[in-house]
Write a protein that holds these residues in place. Structure first.
Motif, PDB file in Angstrom:
ATOM      1  N   TRP A   1      95.463  69.563  19.895  1.00 55.93           N
ATOM      2  CA  TRP A   1      96.039  69.324  21.220  1.00 55.93           C
ATOM      3  C   TRP A   1      95.137  69.795  22.350  1.00 55.93           C
ATOM      4  CZ3 TRP A   1      98.952  65.556  21.147  1.00 55.93           C
ATOM      5  CH2 TRP A   1      99.928  65.353  20.168  1.00 55.93           C
ATOM      6  N   LEU A   2      94.376  70.865  22.161  1.00 59.03           N
ATOM      7  CA  LEU A   2      93.425  71.266  23.206  1.00 59.03           C
ATOM      8  C   LEU A   2      92.333  70.208  23.362  1.00 59.03           C
ATOM      9  CD1 LEU A   2      92.871  75.131  22.863  1.00 59.03           C
ATOM     10  CD2 LEU A   2      94.152  73.887  24.602  1.00 59.03           C
ATOM     11  N   SER A   3      91.895  69.635  22.248  1.00 55.14           N
ATOM     12  CA  SER A   3      90.897  68.568  22.319  1.00 55.14           C
ATOM     13  C   SER A   3      91.480  67.340  23.014  1.00 55.14           C
ATOM     14  CB  SER A   3      90.425  68.186  20.913  1.00 55.14           C
ATOM     15  OG  SER A   3      89.813  69.277  20.265  1.00 55.14           O
ATOM     16  N   GLY A   4      92.750  67.033  22.727  1.00 53.62           N
ATOM     17  CA  GLY A   4      93.404  65.918  23.400  1.00 53.62           C
ATOM     18  C   GLY A   4      93.532  66.130  24.894  1.00 53.62           C
ATOM     19  N   MET A   5      93.855  67.360  25.304  1.00 51.27           N
ATOM     20  CA  MET A   5      93.961  67.679  26.734  1.00 51.27           C
ATOM     21  C   MET A   5      92.590  67.551  27.404  1.00 51.27           C
ATOM     22  SD  MET A   5      97.127  68.535  27.604  1.00 51.27           S
ATOM     23  CE  MET A   5      97.080  69.714  28.936  1.00 51.27           C
ATOM     24  N   GLY A   6      91.552  68.059  26.729  1.00 53.01           N
ATOM     25  CA  GLY A   6      90.202  67.943  27.274  1.00 53.01           C
ATOM     26  C   GLY A   6      89.768  66.497  27.404  1.00 53.01           C
ATOM     27  N   ALA A   7      90.115  65.679  26.414  1.00 52.16           N
ATOM     28  CA  ALA A   7      89.780  64.253  26.469  1.00 52.16           C
ATOM     29  C   ALA A   7      90.496  63.570  27.626  1.00 52.16           C
ATOM     30  CB  ALA A   7      90.160  63.590  25.146  1.00 52.16           C
ATOM     31  N   SER A   8      91.773  63.898  27.836  1.00 51.90           N
ATOM     32  CA  SER A   8      92.535  63.284  28.926  1.00 51.90           C
ATOM     33  C   SER A   8      91.961  63.666  30.285  1.00 51.90           C
ATOM     34  CB  SER A   8      94.007  63.711  28.847  1.00 51.90           C
ATOM     35  OG  SER A   8      94.605  63.233  27.667  1.00 51.90           O
ATOM     36  N   LEU A   9      91.596  64.926  30.446  1.00 53.07           N
ATOM     37  CA  LEU A   9      91.053  65.383  31.727  1.00 53.07           C
ATOM     38  C   LEU A   9      89.749  64.666  32.066  1.00 53.07           C
ATOM     39  CD1 LEU A   9      91.720  69.237  31.541  1.00 53.07           C
ATOM     40  CD2 LEU A   9      92.701  67.637  33.186  1.00 53.07           C
ATOM     41  N   VAL A  10      88.856  64.572  31.087  1.00 56.79           N
ATOM     42  CA  VAL A  10      87.572  63.911  31.328  1.00 56.79           C
ATOM     43  C   VAL A  10      87.766  62.406  31.476  1.00 56.79           C
ATOM     44  CG1 VAL A  10      85.264  63.485  30.404  1.00 56.79           C
ATOM     45  CG2 VAL A  10      86.317  65.730  30.133  1.00 56.79           C
ATOM     46  N   GLY A  11      88.674  61.835  30.679  1.00 60.79           N
ATOM     47  CA  GLY A  11      88.918  60.400  30.755  1.00 60.79           C
ATOM     48  C   GLY A  11      89.471  59.968  32.095  1.00 60.79           C
ATOM     49  N   LEU A  12      90.257  60.832  32.747  1.00 66.84           N
ATOM     50  CA  LEU A  12      90.846  60.489  34.038  1.00 66.84           C
ATOM     51  C   LEU A  12      89.795  60.339  35.136  1.00 66.84           C
ATOM     52  CD1 LEU A  12      94.007  62.796  34.096  1.00 66.84           C
ATOM     53  CD2 LEU A  12      93.958  60.313  33.928  1.00 66.84           C
ATOM     54  N   ILE A  13      88.634  60.959  34.941  1.00 68.31           N
ATOM     55  CA  ILE A  13      87.604  60.926  35.979  1.00 68.31           C
ATOM     56  C   ILE A  13      87.125  59.505  36.231  1.00 68.31           C
ATOM     57  CG2 ILE A  13      85.269  61.687  36.559  1.00 68.31           C
ATOM     58  CD1 ILE A  13      85.824  64.229  34.922  1.00 68.31           C
ATOM     59  N   ARG A  14      86.970  58.703  35.154  1.00 74.47           N
ATOM     60  CA  ARG A  14      86.406  57.357  35.307  1.00 74.47           C
ATOM     61  C   ARG A  14      87.355  56.251  34.867  1.00 74.47           C
ATOM     62  NH1 ARG A  14      80.430  57.276  32.909  1.00 74.47           N
ATOM     63  NH2 ARG A  14      80.560  55.203  33.829  1.00 74.47           N
TER      64      ARG A  14
END
Length: 274
Positions: A171-184
């Protein structure tokens, strides 16, 4: 008498060969640093995999009537969608566009249209989408690609490190992916658990690199075989997915970075110690 003895020897040899092959495959999926190390049952990874399959199956039951509306509601509720996550400049700009849920020919503001997409009871700060995005997949190729990593790498990790620690990595990896994915991501939607799985993948690689540092001879060769055989299926299915679909690689980088940091926390920097 000799014939009977020869037959029994052949049977015993065949059984031993099958047993050794099964033991080899079992060891391939076992990440152990010590002999007879305790292994946990992979409850979390198996449960998540079943949920992923069931949710995608729901979209193939039928595409008409109430079920069709349910599927649309499911994806609108759970996908990673920037306008639902935070306000943008487009939200301030009000102009008339065709409404999706009203009578044909009716017009509504862009803001009203986004509220339809985002469920207006909580608009626009829908933080849960950073979690629910991991339960949704676009098609079977997408699901198979993710399940190949989730099962092949996730099960050995959970067997060694236990359910609570695996849940944190996932879940921490999923949160990190969502945060970075939202940028672009912009105003496009995204679904899939690949951000979580890239975190698991990097953690798995760090685990095996730390084992390489401590092992010698045949054990070192076997660890390299583990890295090859347990990463290859995801590489192949991901290549097929990239050819056919647009992939949000930013999210993969975000999830992998979190897995890398958790690997450093657990094992240090084994890459530079080999």
């Amino acid at each position: 008498m000799d014939v009977e003895e020869t037959s029994s020897v052949k049977v015993a040899h065949t059984a031993s060969k099958k047993c050794s092959l099964f033991t080899w495959f079992r060891r391939l999926f076992t990440l152990d640093n010590l002999p007879n190390q305790k292994q946990h049952f992979p409850v979390f990874i198996i449960t998540m995999s079943i949920l992923h399959i069931v949710i995608l199956l729901l979209t193939y039951v039928t595409r008409t009537g109430d079920v069709r509306r349910f599927i649309l509601a499911l994806y609108r509720f759970g996908r990673l969608y920037v306008p639902c996550m935070r306000p943008t400049v487009d939200h301030i700009r009000v102009h008339s566009v065709p409404c999706k849920t009203f009578i044909k020919g009716d017009m509504c503001s862009y803001d009203d249209l986004i509220k339809q997409e985002c469920f207006s009871f909580a608009y626009p700060h829908q933080i849960w989408r950073m979690i629910t995005v991991s339960f949704l997949h676009s098609n079977w190729l997408h699901l198979v690609s993710n399940l190949s990593a989730q099962l092949i790498q996730g099960i050995p990790i959970e067997r060694k490190h236990g359910t609570p620690y695996t849940l944190v990595i996932y879940w921490l990896s999923g949160m990190g992916a969502s945060l970075v994915g939202l940028i672009r991501l912009g105003s496009e939607g995204a679904v899939g658990a690949s951000g979580c799985l890239h975190g698991l993948m990097l953690f798995f690689i760090m685990d095996r690199l730390s084992a390489l540092k401590a092992k010698h001879g045949y054990d070192r060769v076997f660890i390299i075989l583990q890295l090859v055989f347990l990463l290859l299926p995801y590489v192949v299915t991901s290549a097929a997915l990239i050819i056919q679909h647009r992939v949000v690689h930013d999210a993969h980088v975000g999830g992998a970075f979190v897995g890398f940091l958790l690997g450093i926390h657990a094992f240090g920097l084994p890459l530079f110690c080999i």
